[in-house]
Design a protein around this motif. Structure first.
Motif, mmCIF file in Angstrom:
data_model
loop_
_atom_site.group_PDB
_atom_site.id
_atom_site.type_symbol
_atom_site.label_atom_id
_atom_site.label_comp_id
_atom_site.label_asym_id
_atom_site.label_seq_id
_atom_site.Cartn_x
_atom_site.Cartn_y
_atom_site.Cartn_z
ATOM 1 N N GLU A 143 0.814 -1.217 0.000
ATOM 2 C CA GLU A 143 0.000 0.000 0.000
ATOM 3 C C GLU A 143 0.851 1.273 0.000
ATOM 4 O O GLU A 143 0.435 2.317 -0.494
ATOM 5 C CB GLU A 143 -0.939 0.008 1.216
ATOM 6 C CG GLU A 143 -2.120 -0.942 1.098
ATOM 7 C CD GLU A 143 -3.040 -0.558 -0.051
ATOM 8 O OE1 GLU A 143 -3.224 0.661 -0.281
ATOM 9 O OE2 GLU A 143 -3.569 -1.468 -0.715
ATOM 10 N N TYR A 144 2.043 1.180 0.542
ATOM 11 C CA TYR A 144 2.939 2.338 0.610
ATOM 12 C C TYR A 144 3.217 2.915 -0.771
ATOM 13 O O TYR A 144 3.419 4.122 -0.920
ATOM 14 C CB TYR A 144 4.246 1.907 1.281
ATOM 15 C CG TYR A 144 5.279 3.004 1.418
ATOM 16 C CD1 TYR A 144 5.037 4.130 2.200
ATOM 17 C CD2 TYR A 144 6.515 2.894 0.771
ATOM 18 C CE1 TYR A 144 5.994 5.121 2.333
ATOM 19 C CE2 TYR A 144 7.475 3.885 0.904
ATOM 20 C CZ TYR A 144 7.215 4.999 1.681
ATOM 21 O OH TYR A 144 8.159 5.983 1.812
ATOM 22 N N GLU A 173 17.554 12.078 -2.100
ATOM 23 C CA GLU A 173 16.455 12.960 -2.480
ATOM 24 C C GLU A 173 15.097 12.394 -2.087
ATOM 25 O O GLU A 173 14.065 13.002 -2.369
ATOM 26 C CB GLU A 173 16.501 13.218 -3.990
ATOM 27 C CG GLU A 173 17.750 13.968 -4.434
ATOM 28 C CD GLU A 173 17.802 14.181 -5.928
ATOM 29 O OE1 GLU A 173 16.799 13.887 -6.623
ATOM 30 O OE2 GLU A 173 18.845 14.640 -6.423
ATOM 31 N N MET A 174 15.102 11.218 -1.454
ATOM 32 C CA MET A 174 13.861 10.580 -1.022
ATOM 33 C C MET A 174 14.035 10.115 0.425
ATOM 34 O O MET A 174 14.112 8.916 0.692
ATOM 35 C CB MET A 174 13.523 9.380 -1.913
ATOM 36 C CG MET A 174 13.402 9.704 -3.384
ATOM 37 S SD MET A 174 13.075 8.208 -4.360
ATOM 38 C CE MET A 174 13.289 8.852 -6.019
ATOM 39 N N PRO A 175 14.113 11.037 1.356
ATOM 40 C CA PRO A 175 14.362 10.656 2.756
ATOM 41 C C PRO A 175 13.284 9.742 3.335
ATOM 42 O O PRO A 175 13.537 9.039 4.322
ATOM 43 C CB PRO A 175 14.411 12.009 3.480
ATOM 44 C CG PRO A 175 13.697 12.971 2.583
ATOM 45 C CD PRO A 175 13.974 12.496 1.184
ATOM 46 N N TRP A 176 12.117 9.740 2.723
ATOM 47 C CA TRP A 176 11.034 8.882 3.193
ATOM 48 C C TRP A 176 11.295 7.404 2.846
ATOM 49 O O TRP A 176 10.659 6.524 3.398
ATOM 50 C CB TRP A 176 9.705 9.340 2.596
ATOM 51 C CG TRP A 176 9.749 9.520 1.095
ATOM 52 C CD1 TRP A 176 9.532 8.569 0.143
ATOM 53 C CD2 TRP A 176 10.062 10.722 0.397
ATOM 54 N NE1 TRP A 176 9.682 9.110 -1.113
ATOM 55 C CE2 TRP A 176 10.008 10.422 -0.997
ATOM 56 C CE3 TRP A 176 10.381 12.021 0.797
ATOM 57 C CZ2 TRP A 176 10.261 11.383 -1.983
ATOM 58 C CZ3 TRP A 176 10.636 12.970 -0.188
ATOM 59 C CH2 TRP A 176 10.568 12.658 -1.564
ATOM 60 N N ASN A 177 12.225 7.129 1.927
ATOM 61 C CA ASN A 177 12.547 5.748 1.567
ATOM 62 C C ASN A 177 13.705 5.230 2.431
ATOM 63 O O ASN A 177 14.696 4.715 1.916
ATOM 64 C CB ASN A 177 12.906 5.642 0.078
ATOM 65 C CG ASN A 177 11.673 5.502 -0.799
ATOM 66 O OD1 ASN A 177 10.561 5.779 -0.351
ATOM 67 N ND2 ASN A 177 11.860 5.086 -2.031
ATOM 68 N N SER A 178 13.558 5.348 3.709
ATOM 69 C CA SER A 178 14.592 4.948 4.662
ATOM 70 C C SER A 178 14.520 3.449 4.940
ATOM 71 O O SER A 178 13.531 2.775 4.620
ATOM 72 C CB SER A 178 14.406 5.702 5.976
ATOM 73 O OG SER A 178 13.168 5.335 6.570
ATOM 74 N N TRP A 185 7.314 -1.405 5.663
ATOM 75 C CA TRP A 185 6.677 -1.896 4.427
ATOM 76 C C TRP A 185 6.750 -3.412 4.338
ATOM 77 O O TRP A 185 5.759 -4.082 4.046
ATOM 78 C CB TRP A 185 7.369 -1.240 3.236
ATOM 79 C CG TRP A 185 7.126 -1.872 1.900
ATOM 80 C CD1 TRP A 185 6.059 -1.666 1.069
ATOM 81 C CD2 TRP A 185 7.988 -2.790 1.224
ATOM 82 N NE1 TRP A 185 6.205 -2.404 -0.087
ATOM 83 C CE2 TRP A 185 7.375 -3.108 -0.009
ATOM 84 C CE3 TRP A 185 9.209 -3.383 1.544
ATOM 85 C CZ2 TRP A 185 7.950 -3.987 -0.927
ATOM 86 C CZ3 TRP A 185 9.789 -4.257 0.640
ATOM 87 C CH2 TRP A 185 9.162 -4.555 -0.583
ATOM 88 N N ALA A 186 7.928 -3.970 4.602
ATOM 89 C CA ALA A 186 8.130 -5.408 4.466
ATOM 90 C C ALA A 186 7.271 -6.200 5.448
ATOM 91 O O ALA A 186 6.833 -7.323 5.153
ATOM 92 C CB ALA A 186 9.603 -5.747 4.659
ATOM 93 N N ALA A 187 7.010 -5.622 6.613
ATOM 94 C CA ALA A 187 6.190 -6.309 7.615
ATOM 95 C C ALA A 187 4.775 -6.560 7.116
ATOM 96 O O ALA A 187 4.096 -7.482 7.593
ATOM 97 C CB ALA A 187 6.159 -5.492 8.900
ATOM 98 N N GLY A 188 4.340 -5.774 6.148
ATOM 99 C CA GLY A 188 2.996 -5.947 5.604
ATOM 100 C C GLY A 188 2.947 -6.778 4.348
ATOM 101 O O GLY A 188 1.864 -6.969 3.773
ATOM 102 N N MET A 189 4.092 -7.291 3.891
ATOM 103 C CA MET A 189 4.128 -8.078 2.671
ATOM 104 C C MET A 189 4.010 -9.563 3.007
ATOM 105 O O MET A 189 4.570 -10.036 4.001
ATOM 106 C CB MET A 189 5.420 -7.816 1.893
ATOM 107 C CG MET A 189 5.657 -6.336 1.570
ATOM 108 S SD MET A 189 4.229 -5.532 0.785
ATOM 109 C CE MET A 189 4.254 -6.352 -0.804
ATOM 110 N N ILE A 196 16.214 -2.300 -1.980
ATOM 111 C CA ILE A 196 17.450 -2.119 -2.751
ATOM 112 C C ILE A 196 17.710 -0.641 -3.015
ATOM 113 O O ILE A 196 16.789 0.142 -3.240
ATOM 114 C CB ILE A 196 17.404 -2.888 -4.097
ATOM 115 C CG1 ILE A 196 16.270 -2.393 -5.005
ATOM 116 C CG2 ILE A 196 17.265 -4.387 -3.848
ATOM 117 C CD1 ILE A 196 16.262 -3.022 -6.407
ATOM 118 N N ASP A 197 18.980 -0.272 -2.968
ATOM 119 C CA ASP A 197 19.325 1.112 -3.287
ATOM 120 C C ASP A 197 19.610 1.239 -4.780
ATOM 121 O O ASP A 197 19.466 0.272 -5.552
ATOM 122 C CB ASP A 197 20.495 1.594 -2.429
ATOM 123 C CG ASP A 197 21.845 1.011 -2.833
ATOM 124 O OD1 ASP A 197 21.900 0.104 -3.688
ATOM 125 O OD2 ASP A 197 22.868 1.460 -2.280
#
Length: 222
Positions: A143-144, A173-178, A185-189, A196-197
């Protein structure tokens, strides 16, 4: 179908070597088609970004500009309105499909609508995905990452691999992708998931998965 699922294209020598291994010959001897479709579905992208990708003017995410023998543009939203004989033989003969990032669900929708999704398993072509162009191969994106919403709802993608992908990990440039967000996110998969960076890609051949990286990544639930 052989897959090279990247966060940001052919960013480093290790990912380039993986690509050459999948192709089995030099880039200068390979035909390519670029697919910009996902770009149009993303709220922060559009025609200018699609053009930059197709024109090979994305040095931070090199794909089209690598020196291919030939290059064409395959716009998936146009394909349902033309005869399959106009494009299916071309796709079958092409060495590599270069698939831009953007909205993975929008891309998956049009892959189904035009018939490319059904065609993929029978191809010997290499699929090189960038961000959303990689995520579309997963069972779910989470969902993220849901932006454009398909008519059926949900976050389901094509499921051609059995893992999900969180791209642009720790991007400046995407600090929210920490990493913390990736863990959440993974906990909900429901299955394995890779964060991956931009210096990392995932190579898949006949179901065998290999991470190629000069950066950092993490596998959750593997």
């Amino acid at each position: 179908m052989k897959l090279l699922l990247s966060s940001a294209g052919i960013r480093n020598p290790s990912i380039l070597d993986a690509l050459l291994d999948l192709l089995g010959k030099p880039i200068a001897e390979c035909s390519a088609l670029c697919i910009p479709t996902a770009t149009y579905g993303h709220p922060h992208a559009g025609p200018a970004e699609a053009w930059g990708f197709a024109a090979g003017e994305e040095p931070r995410c090199p794909m089209v500009e690598l020196g291919w023998k030939s290059m064409g543009l395959l716009e998936l939203t146009a394909l349902p309105s033309i005869d399959e004989q106009r494009w299916v033989p071309l796709v079958r003969e092409t060495d590599v499909l270069l698939v831009n990032g953007g909205d993975a669900l929008y891309l998956g929708h049009w892959m189904r609508e035009c018939g490319l999704a059904d065609l993929l398993p029978s191809l010997d072509t290499v699929w090189v995905g960038l961000s959303g162009g990689s995520m579309v191969m997963s069972p779910r994106i989470g969902e993220y990452f849901v932006g454009w919403k398909p008519p059926s709802g949900g976050d389901g993608a094509l499921g051609l691999v059995d893992f999900s992908i969180f791209p642009h990990l720790d991007h400046e440039e995407m600090p929210w992708n920490s990493m913390a967000k990736a863990e959440e996110w993974a906990a909900g998969m429901p299955g394995p998931a890779y964060a991956i960076d931009d210096e990392t890609a995932i190579k898949v051949v006949d179901g065998a998965v290999e991470v190629v990286s000069e950066g950092h990544w993490k596998l959750f639930g593997g």
